[in-house]
Scaffold this active site. Structure first.
Site, PDB file in Angstrom:
ATOM      1  N   LYS A 267       0.838  -1.221   0.000  1.00 15.72           N
ATOM      2  CA  LYS A 267       0.000   0.000   0.000  1.00 15.72           C
ATOM      3  C   LYS A 267       0.865   1.262   0.000  1.00 15.72           C
ATOM      4  O   LYS A 267       0.686   2.138  -0.847  1.00 15.72           O
ATOM      5  CB  LYS A 267      -0.929   0.012   1.226  1.00 15.72           C
ATOM      6  CG  LYS A 267      -1.865  -1.189   1.295  1.00 15.72           C
ATOM      7  CD  LYS A 267      -2.792  -1.112   2.496  1.00 15.72           C
ATOM      8  CE  LYS A 267      -2.112  -1.274   3.837  1.00 15.72           C
ATOM      9  NZ  LYS A 267      -1.514  -2.621   4.081  1.00 15.72           N
TER      10      LYS A 267
ATOM     11  N   ARG B  96     -10.470  -0.172   8.675  1.00 12.15           N
ATOM     12  CA  ARG B  96      -9.849  -1.458   8.943  1.00 12.15           C
ATOM     13  C   ARG B  96     -10.739  -2.333   9.814  1.00 12.15           C
ATOM     14  O   ARG B  96     -10.323  -3.398  10.245  1.00 12.15           O
ATOM     15  CB  ARG B  96      -8.558  -1.199   9.693  1.00 12.15           C
ATOM     16  CG  ARG B  96      -7.335  -1.778   9.052  1.00 12.15           C
ATOM     17  CD  ARG B  96      -6.217  -1.391   9.966  1.00 12.15           C
ATOM     18  NE  ARG B  96      -4.966  -1.943   9.639  1.00 12.15           N
ATOM     19  CZ  ARG B  96      -4.015  -1.284   8.985  1.00 12.15           C
ATOM     20  NH1 ARG B  96      -4.233  -0.084   8.521  1.00 12.15           N
ATOM     21  NH2 ARG B  96      -2.857  -1.847   8.807  1.00 12.15           N
TER      22      ARG B  96
ATOM     23  N   ARG C  19      11.636  -5.268   5.362  1.00 11.35           N
ATOM     24  CA  ARG C  19      11.327  -3.841   5.165  1.00 11.35           C
ATOM     25  C   ARG C  19      12.222  -2.944   6.020  1.00 11.35           C
ATOM     26  O   ARG C  19      12.506  -3.226   7.171  1.00 11.35           O
ATOM     27  CB  ARG C  19       9.869  -3.567   5.516  1.00 11.35           C
ATOM     28  CG  ARG C  19       9.575  -2.057   5.582  1.00 11.35           C
ATOM     29  CD  ARG C  19       8.129  -1.736   5.607  1.00 11.35           C
ATOM     30  NE  ARG C  19       7.363  -2.567   6.509  1.00 11.35           N
ATOM     31  CZ  ARG C  19       6.053  -2.689   6.434  1.00 11.35           C
ATOM     32  NH1 ARG C  19       5.380  -2.048   5.505  1.00 11.35           N
ATOM     33  NH2 ARG C  19       5.413  -3.454   7.291  1.00 11.35           N
TER      34      ARG C  19
ATOM     35  N   ARG D 146      10.746  -1.176  11.525  1.00 16.39           N
ATOM     36  CA  ARG D 146       9.539  -0.896  12.317  1.00 16.39           C
ATOM     37  C   ARG D 146       9.433  -1.876  13.469  1.00 16.39           C
ATOM     38  O   ARG D 146       9.616  -3.070  13.267  1.00 16.39           O
ATOM     39  CB  ARG D 146       8.297  -0.981  11.427  1.00 16.39           C
ATOM     40  CG  ARG D 146       7.876   0.371  10.907  1.00 16.39           C
ATOM     41  CD  ARG D 146       6.819   0.283   9.854  1.00 16.39           C
ATOM     42  NE  ARG D 146       5.652  -0.530  10.207  1.00 16.39           N
ATOM     43  CZ  ARG D 146       4.585  -0.626   9.446  1.00 16.39           C
ATOM     44  NH1 ARG D 146       4.514   0.031   8.301  1.00 16.39           N
ATOM     45  NH2 ARG D 146       3.565  -1.369   9.810  1.00 16.39           N
TER      46      ARG D 146
ATOM     47  N   ARG E 230      -0.987  -9.638  12.700  1.00 19.13           N
ATOM     48  CA  ARG E 230      -1.579  -8.555  11.896  1.00 19.13           C
ATOM     49  C   ARG E 230      -2.355  -9.116  10.711  1.00 19.13           C
ATOM     50  O   ARG E 230      -3.429  -8.627  10.354  1.00 19.13           O
ATOM     51  CB  ARG E 230      -0.482  -7.604  11.411  1.00 19.13           C
ATOM     52  CG  ARG E 230      -0.029  -6.630  12.493  1.00 19.13           C
ATOM     53  CD  ARG E 230       1.364  -6.090  12.267  1.00 19.13           C
ATOM     54  NE  ARG E 230       1.533  -5.370  11.025  1.00 19.13           N
ATOM     55  CZ  ARG E 230       2.719  -5.110  10.461  1.00 19.13           C
ATOM     56  NH1 ARG E 230       3.822  -5.523  11.046  1.00 19.13           N
ATOM     57  NH2 ARG E 230       2.786  -4.448   9.340  1.00 19.13           N
TER      58      ARG E 230
HETATM   59  P1  AP5 Z   1       4.776  -1.476   1.982  1.00 14.53           P
HETATM   60  O1  AP5 Z   1       4.504  -0.643   0.776  1.00 14.53           O
HETATM   61  O2  AP5 Z   1       5.441  -0.850   3.156  1.00 14.53           O
HETATM   62  O3  AP5 Z   1       3.441  -2.265   2.400  1.00 14.53           O
HETATM   63  P2  AP5 Z   1       2.138  -1.761   3.176  1.00 14.53           P
HETATM   64  O4  AP5 Z   1       0.980  -2.476   2.558  1.00 14.53           O
HETATM   65  O5  AP5 Z   1       2.107  -0.282   3.227  1.00 14.53           O
HETATM   66  O6  AP5 Z   1       2.449  -2.438   4.566  1.00 14.53           O
HETATM   67  P3  AP5 Z   1       2.213  -1.963   6.065  1.00 14.53           P
HETATM   68  O7  AP5 Z   1       2.901  -2.998   6.905  1.00 14.53           O
HETATM   69  O8  AP5 Z   1       2.596  -0.548   6.261  1.00 14.53           O
HETATM   70  O9  AP5 Z   1       0.730  -2.154   6.233  1.00 14.53           O
HETATM   71  P4  AP5 Z   1       0.032  -2.376   7.559  1.00 14.53           P
HETATM   72  O10 AP5 Z   1      -1.349  -2.349   7.094  1.00 14.53           O
HETATM   73  O11 AP5 Z   1       0.431  -3.580   8.319  1.00 14.53           O
HETATM   74  O12 AP5 Z   1       0.598  -1.189   8.470  1.00 14.53           O
HETATM   75  P5  AP5 Z   1       0.108   0.304   8.729  1.00 14.53           P
HETATM   76  O13 AP5 Z   1       1.283   1.159   8.682  1.00 14.53           O
HETATM   77  O14 AP5 Z   1      -1.071   0.635   7.906  1.00 14.53           O
HETATM   78  O15 AP5 Z   1       5.651  -2.723   1.468  1.00 14.53           O
HETATM   79  C1  AP5 Z   1       6.112  -3.694   2.368  1.00 14.53           C
HETATM   80  C2  AP5 Z   1       7.524  -4.174   1.961  1.00 14.53           C
HETATM   81  O16 AP5 Z   1       7.461  -4.856   0.712  1.00 14.53           O
HETATM   82  C3  AP5 Z   1       8.521  -3.035   1.752  1.00 14.53           C
HETATM   83  O17 AP5 Z   1       9.786  -3.421   2.195  1.00 14.53           O
HETATM   84  C4  AP5 Z   1       8.513  -2.798   0.232  1.00 14.53           C
HETATM   85  O18 AP5 Z   1       9.746  -2.271  -0.214  1.00 14.53           O
HETATM   86  C5  AP5 Z   1       8.242  -4.193  -0.298  1.00 14.53           C
HETATM   87  N1  AP5 Z   1       7.428  -4.181  -1.532  1.00 14.53           N
HETATM   88  C6  AP5 Z   1       6.373  -3.354  -1.814  1.00 14.53           C
HETATM   89  N2  AP5 Z   1       5.865  -3.619  -3.037  1.00 14.53           N
HETATM   90  C7  AP5 Z   1       6.611  -4.659  -3.540  1.00 14.53           C
HETATM   91  C8  AP5 Z   1       6.554  -5.402  -4.770  1.00 14.53           C
HETATM   92  N3  AP5 Z   1       5.649  -5.149  -5.735  1.00 14.53           N
HETATM   93  N4  AP5 Z   1       7.452  -6.400  -4.945  1.00 14.53           N
HETATM   94  C9  AP5 Z   1       8.380  -6.679  -3.972  1.00 14.53           C
HETATM   95  N5  AP5 Z   1       8.483  -6.021  -2.798  1.00 14.53           N
HETATM   96  C10 AP5 Z   1       7.599  -5.019  -2.575  1.00 14.53           C
HETATM   97  O19 AP5 Z   1      -0.399   0.161  10.229  1.00 14.53           O
HETATM   98  C11 AP5 Z   1       0.486  -0.114  11.280  1.00 14.53           C
HETATM   99  C12 AP5 Z   1      -0.267  -0.301  12.575  1.00 14.53           C
HETATM  100  O20 AP5 Z   1      -0.974   0.924  12.916  1.00 14.53           O
HETATM  101  C13 AP5 Z   1      -1.371  -1.367  12.580  1.00 14.53           C
HETATM  102  O21 AP5 Z   1      -0.868  -2.651  12.846  1.00 14.53           O
HETATM  103  C14 AP5 Z   1      -2.295  -0.864  13.709  1.00 14.53           C
HETATM  104  O22 AP5 Z   1      -1.761  -1.131  14.970  1.00 14.53           O
HETATM  105  C15 AP5 Z   1      -2.237   0.645  13.484  1.00 14.53           C
HETATM  106  N6  AP5 Z   1      -3.306   1.095  12.568  1.00 14.53           N
HETATM  107  C16 AP5 Z   1      -3.146   1.640  11.328  1.00 14.53           C
HETATM  108  N7  AP5 Z   1      -4.333   1.936  10.771  1.00 14.53           N
HETATM  109  C17 AP5 Z   1      -5.271   1.570  11.681  1.00 14.53           C
HETATM  110  C18 AP5 Z   1      -6.696   1.607  11.690  1.00 14.53           C
HETATM  111  N8  AP5 Z   1      -7.390   2.079  10.641  1.00 14.53           N
HETATM  112  N9  AP5 Z   1      -7.341   1.149  12.782  1.00 14.53           N
HETATM  113  C19 AP5 Z   1      -6.669   0.675  13.845  1.00 14.53           C
HETATM  114  N10 AP5 Z   1      -5.324   0.604  13.908  1.00 14.53           N
HETATM  115  C20 AP5 Z   1      -4.633   1.045  12.836  1.00 14.53           C
END
Ligand code: AP5
Length: 222
Positions: free
Chosen positions: A18, A94, A129, A158, A169
């Protein structure tokens, strides 16, 4: 006549890409990127009250309570830049209550993009990552190594990216995915996220361009 700006939601399992795709979408479409994960991480590092409450949930790989996140998102969505340029909501809703909160306010996207990536790939993506704290850019030790030794030296991991955490997760994501997508099933577009990021983006780009075009046409008809 000018049309209303584009409103996009992007969803997908942890590490489905994402954040990576959002960087590319922002470059091309100029939308305001609203990532709840980024907003929460900023609160944590600033040591705010919200950050202090959110931290324990995030580090344990659990969802932060709905009311905290919802207040944050609604405040951000109502700022002028988001209304003017359009928005790209990443990581929200979410849970079913979160989806309902937006529905109640009639905050609806034009398109709902879901990135689809197999479980075993997700674990490796999380564990490899790294983030650049200065630019916010997302790297991966194998897939997207840093460009210079200077960047490499400042990369951080992270705290929620341990293998154990990623599994919990992912479980939480799966439990909630159906309930959330049911709210937007008519505008949902599933994309194969297990391809090079440029390929994934090419699909997203054509979907968003199409959605924008339809919006302009609708405005012209009025
Ligand atoms: P990346 O682009 O970082 O993936 P992402 O989908 O953004 O992953 P996140 O881990 O950030 O998502 P998440 O939903 O777990 O965490 P969030 O920050 O939203 O890519 C991942 C890796 O793969 C990178 O190293 C990248 O380089 C690589 N990659 C990307 N594309 C690729 C490709 N095509 N091919 C190969 N490699 C690739 O949330 C974190 C925490 O915050 C949650 O756990 C929760 O505690 C809290 N939180 C956030 N939002 C909410 C909500 N709405 N409600 C409640 N709690 C929340």
């Amino acid at each position: 006549s000018s049309s209303e700006p584009l409103k996009v939601m992007i969803s997908g399992a942890p590490a489905s890409g994402k954040g990576t795709q959002c960087e590319l979408i922002v470059q091309k479409f100029g939308l305001v990127h609203i990532s709840t994960g980024d907003l929460l991480r900023a609160e944590v590092s600033a040591g705010t009250e919200i950050g202090n409450r959110a931290k324990e949930f995030m580090n344990a790989g659990q969802l932060v309570p709905d009311e905290i996140v919802t207040a944050m998102v609604i405040a951000r969505l109502s700022r002028e830049d988001a209304k003017e340029k359009g928005w790209l909501l990443d990581g929200y809703p979410r849970s079913f209550p979160q989806a309902q909160s937006l529905e109640k306010l009639k905050i609806r996207p034009d398109i709902y993009v879901v990135l689809d990536v197999p479980d075993e790939i997700l674990i490796d993506r999380c564990v490899g990552r790294r983030l650049d704290p200065e630019t916010g850019k997302i790297y991966h030790l194998k897939n997207f190594p840093p460009e210079t030794a200077e960047i490499k030296a400042r990369l951080v991991t992270r705290p929620d990216d341990t293998e154990e955490n990623v599994k919990s997760r992912l479980e939480i994501y799966k439990q909630n995915a159906k309930a959330i997508s049911s709210t937007h099933s008519n505008i949902m577009k599933k994309i194969d996220g297990n391809r090079p990021k440029e390929k994934v983006f090419a699909d997203i780009e054509s979907l968003l361009s199409q959605a924008q075009k339809e919006k302009v046409e609708r405005t012209a008809e009025k």
